[in-house]
Design a protein around this motif. Sequence first.
Motif, short mmCIF file in Angstrom:
data_model
loop_
_atom_site.label_atom_id
_atom_site.label_comp_id
_atom_site.label_asym_id
_atom_site.label_seq_id
_atom_site.Cartn_x
_atom_site.Cartn_y
_atom_site.Cartn_z
N THR A 174 22.24 -3.54 15.38
CA THR A 174 23.35 -3.34 14.22
C THR A 174 22.46 -3.72 12.97
O THR A 174 23.41 -3.37 12.10
CB THR A 174 24.45 -4.24 14.57
OG1 THR A 174 23.87 -5.55 14.59
CG2 THR A 174 25.04 -4.10 15.84
N HIS A 180 20.55 -2.28 10.91
CA HIS A 180 20.58 -1.34 9.90
C HIS A 180 21.98 -0.43 9.41
O HIS A 180 22.10 0.08 8.39
CB HIS A 180 19.55 0.02 10.25
CG HIS A 180 20.13 0.72 11.48
ND1 HIS A 180 19.85 -0.06 12.64
CD2 HIS A 180 20.96 1.64 11.85
CE1 HIS A 180 20.41 0.63 13.87
NE2 HIS A 180 21.01 1.69 13.28
N HIS A 181 23.09 -1.26 9.94
CA HIS A 181 24.40 -0.82 9.65
C HIS A 181 24.83 -1.98 8.75
O HIS A 181 26.07 -1.62 8.23
CB HIS A 181 25.29 -0.69 10.77
CG HIS A 181 24.98 0.29 11.77
ND1 HIS A 181 24.88 1.82 11.41
CD2 HIS A 181 24.56 0.40 13.00
CE1 HIS A 181 24.55 2.39 12.18
NE2 HIS A 181 24.28 1.64 13.26
N GLN A 182 24.15 -3.03 8.59
CA GLN A 182 24.68 -4.05 7.72
C GLN A 182 24.62 -3.80 6.12
O GLN A 182 23.55 -3.27 5.74
CB GLN A 182 23.81 -5.62 8.16
CG GLN A 182 24.49 -6.04 9.40
CD GLN A 182 23.63 -7.49 9.55
OE1 GLN A 182 23.36 -8.25 8.51
NE2 GLN A 182 23.70 -7.98 10.67
N PRO A 183 25.60 -4.02 5.42
CA PRO A 183 25.81 -4.00 4.06
C PRO A 183 24.45 -4.58 3.45
O PRO A 183 24.47 -5.89 3.77
CB PRO A 183 27.06 -4.28 3.59
CG PRO A 183 27.71 -5.22 4.61
CD PRO A 183 27.02 -4.70 5.99
N TYR A 240 21.58 -3.85 3.75
CA TYR A 240 20.02 -3.65 4.53
C TYR A 240 19.24 -2.74 3.69
O TYR A 240 17.98 -2.83 3.36
CB TYR A 240 20.32 -3.29 5.86
CG TYR A 240 19.32 -2.74 6.75
CD1 TYR A 240 18.44 -3.55 7.28
CD2 TYR A 240 19.02 -1.21 6.73
CE1 TYR A 240 17.12 -2.97 7.69
CE2 TYR A 240 17.88 -0.89 7.26
CZ TYR A 240 17.19 -1.70 8.05
OH TYR A 240 15.94 -1.28 8.47
N HIS A 241 20.04 -1.64 3.32
CA HIS A 241 19.21 -0.75 2.70
C HIS A 241 18.36 -1.03 1.44
O HIS A 241 17.12 -0.81 1.08
CB HIS A 241 19.81 0.72 2.73
CG HIS A 241 20.06 1.22 4.00
ND1 HIS A 241 19.02 1.88 4.57
CD2 HIS A 241 21.11 1.53 4.90
CE1 HIS A 241 19.44 2.47 5.85
NE2 HIS A 241 20.79 2.02 5.97
#
Lengths: 283, 277
Positions: B232, B234-237, B239-240
């Motif tokens: 999960t 890469h879904h965390q706010p 992360y990008h």
Amino acid sequence: MNRPVSAWRATLLSLVLLGAFLGAWELALQGAGQGGGPAVDPEYAALVGQAAATGGQTPMPKPSEIGARLFQLLSDPFYIRGPNDQGIGIQVAYSLGRVLLGFGIAALIAIPLGFVIGMSPLLNAALNPFIQVLRPVSPLAWMPLALFTIQDSSISAVFVIFICSIWPMLLNTAFGVSAVRREWLNVARTLEAGTWRTAFRVILPAAAPTILTGMRISIGIAWLVIVAAEMLVGGTGIGYWVWNQWNNLSIADICIAILLIGLVGLALDRLLGLLARAVAWHE
Amino acid sequence: MSKPYVSVEGISRKFPGLTVFDNVWFGVNRGEFVCLVGHSGCGKTTILNILAGLDAPSEGVVLADGREIAGPSLERAVIFQGHALMPWLTAEQNVAFALGCKHKDWDSGRLRDAARRALEKVGLGAAMGKKPSELSGGMKQRVGIARAFAIDPKMMLMDEPFSALDALTRGSLQEEVSRLVTESGQTAFMITHDVDEAILLADRILLMTNGPMARVAEVVINTLPKPRVRATLHHQPGYHELRDHIMDFLITRSRTLAGTAPGDYDPRNPPEVRPAG
């Protein structure tokens, strides 16, 4: 690259080649030795006897004759009838005893010394010139010196075995120890393994295959050299026996000795091969 | 902030005519996971080896627990890049060897039991009697991890431990290490050039410029909430933003920032950034 060969086919081919070789040998000598030979003046032959007339040569024995002689020798290999007439088993045992004694002493010195040389680049560099000069010396060149200083022919033979088998073990041990992978030594260091634990639990098993290779080379050389050494010192041993049979012109016995020397050498090599397999490791 | 467990104070590695890295300062707090990210040739492995005590800096010191590191210690375990297992020992014997170095009074039965427990922890219960040559790359590195954790060190040092593994194996091993470190509250320092690995594992990520004259250009604080799970992550706010920042650094800024530091750069306190907010 090479396809695997089935063992029984290889064995079969070996047997065929052996049979062909012995058969050719037997056939080539068929008719020789039984009154034929080069044409000689019959009167001269009658005068001096056939053997002398054909040049006094002992005929080359046929395989069948050698086989019969081999059976005769092996049926009682361990007899002792005075110092000059002992069974072939006794002779081989003498040779083996000398080789194992010389080789054993050499191993006891070469392996610890090689270990130290391999661990210390300084010692390695300091001792290298001596090793390089002494290593190529034919072991038999030591014989007069050994006879002069030791004054005992049997111990001199053991010394010659010692001096010829020490170099491969020394060099291989030193190389194996110095080539132990850095990362294993680092593991030992980070675990605070200490000098002795590192030496016996890391370096020794890591270098063991290389050390065993050195031992294998050494015992091969030792077995080569013992025959020559015993021809020189005389008294006992398979080398002496060969020389003795040459003086008796018993060509069959010499052929048998060659066969036995080969078989014993093979057994020694196989024995160390088994040992090498026991300490081998693969990544 | 309390005194860090490990304090790197002004270390450098200099050869005649070449300074690989110079005046590097950082600390690793107790229970903290710090990653060092940079390109090859910036001296990352040298820094880790200095922390391990396998190497010594040309200048500067490293303190562990307030004392200067003078050599390797059982308090700082190393997970090596190559697994560095001894191929003549089974998995169990490899771990038992490490345990035997730490607990010199244990008998072989006790060592064996402890080694088995350590291997079971990394899911290798069934492979204990196997030699490294019979194990896959991932399993070998698991043994290496079990060996390092078995001696219960105060700090774990990892030198690109998963770089030789395929992506799937690497992922599962990262989670394994993450779990083991979290469970034991382990202090850890890791070298990597895998950005996702750094984001998954590290609390702080040190970004090094290219060598020569490499330095810690900035310190990225990983503000993504824990526990972080790979599935999960890469879904965390945030992360990008975090990932882009590190990627940008590795692709361009590690090069453009290389060489002489800007005038306001304080090697003792490299700028901290929080790209994930």
